[in-house]
Scaffold this motif. Structure first.
Motif, mmCIF file in Angstrom:
data_model
loop_
_atom_site.group_PDB
_atom_site.id
_atom_site.type_symbol
_atom_site.label_atom_id
_atom_site.label_comp_id
_atom_site.label_asym_id
_atom_site.label_seq_id
_atom_site.Cartn_x
_atom_site.Cartn_y
_atom_site.Cartn_z
ATOM 1 N N ASP A 1 32.556 63.791 -57.330
ATOM 2 C CA ASP A 1 32.306 62.801 -56.285
ATOM 3 C C ASP A 1 31.343 61.799 -56.896
ATOM 4 O OD1 ASP A 1 33.868 64.024 -54.327
ATOM 5 O OD2 ASP A 1 32.215 65.327 -53.698
ATOM 6 N N ARG A 2 31.724 60.515 -56.862
ATOM 7 C CA ARG A 2 30.918 59.459 -57.490
ATOM 8 C C ARG A 2 30.638 58.372 -56.475
ATOM 9 N NH1 ARG A 2 35.476 59.916 -61.204
ATOM 10 N NH2 ARG A 2 36.160 58.151 -60.001
ATOM 11 N N PRO A 3 29.538 57.631 -56.689
ATOM 12 C CA PRO A 3 29.259 56.500 -55.799
ATOM 13 C C PRO A 3 30.295 55.390 -56.028
ATOM 14 C CG PRO A 3 27.714 56.514 -57.627
ATOM 15 C CD PRO A 3 28.507 57.780 -57.729
ATOM 16 N N SER A 4 30.425 54.512 -55.065
ATOM 17 C CA SER A 4 31.418 53.432 -55.147
ATOM 18 C C SER A 4 31.170 52.509 -56.339
ATOM 19 C CB SER A 4 31.422 52.616 -53.853
ATOM 20 O OG SER A 4 30.136 52.035 -53.641
ATOM 21 N N TRP A 5 29.941 52.440 -56.810
ATOM 22 C CA TRP A 5 29.588 51.545 -57.912
ATOM 23 C C TRP A 5 29.722 52.196 -59.289
ATOM 24 C CZ3 TRP A 5 25.383 53.818 -60.181
ATOM 25 C CH2 TRP A 5 24.585 54.631 -59.371
#
Length: 125
Positions: A9-13
């Protein structure tokens, strides 16, 4: 590691996985050139030892983050790496301004990487 990164799971940026290879290739060339300039100027001394230390810390991050999946430990380690790069830049500035300047993109990328590491840690805990 590309598949492991894609599964997180990664941030949108977060940048796409394919970007890391080209970025690190350029950064390692700059890091090597900076170390060579400092070594050529003063030989093995405090500046070069700081450069070696930050390389060791750089190498330690990947097995912590990807191998052990210890995202919190990897974040703590990257903070120490960031400080080691800061020390290297400071010491390089005293012996070779070009060497110090060549380290700045790396320092900036590690700043970004630390923020990304922190976000991934929080999202995957």
């Amino acid at each position: 590691t590309s598949a492991e990164y894609a599964a997180l799971d990664r941030p949108s940026w977060a940048p796409p996985g394919w970007l890391f290879g080209p970025v690190w290739t350029v950064l390692y060339v700059l890091i090597a050139l900076a170390g060579w300039l400092a070594w050529r100027r003063v030989g093995v001394g405090a500046a070069v030892w700081a450069w070696v230390a930050q390389l060791v810390l750089n190498a330690a991050w990947t097995p912590l983050f990807f191998g052990a999946r210890r995202y919190g430990s990897a974040f703590a380690e990257i903070v120490v790496l960031w400080l080691a790069i800061a020390l290297t830049v400071l010491l390089f500035a005293r012996v070779s301004r070009p060497a110090a300047l060549l380290m700045l993109p790396y320092w900036a990328w590690v700043t970004f990487a630390a923020a990304l590491n922190f976000a991934i840690w929080r999202l995957n805990s």
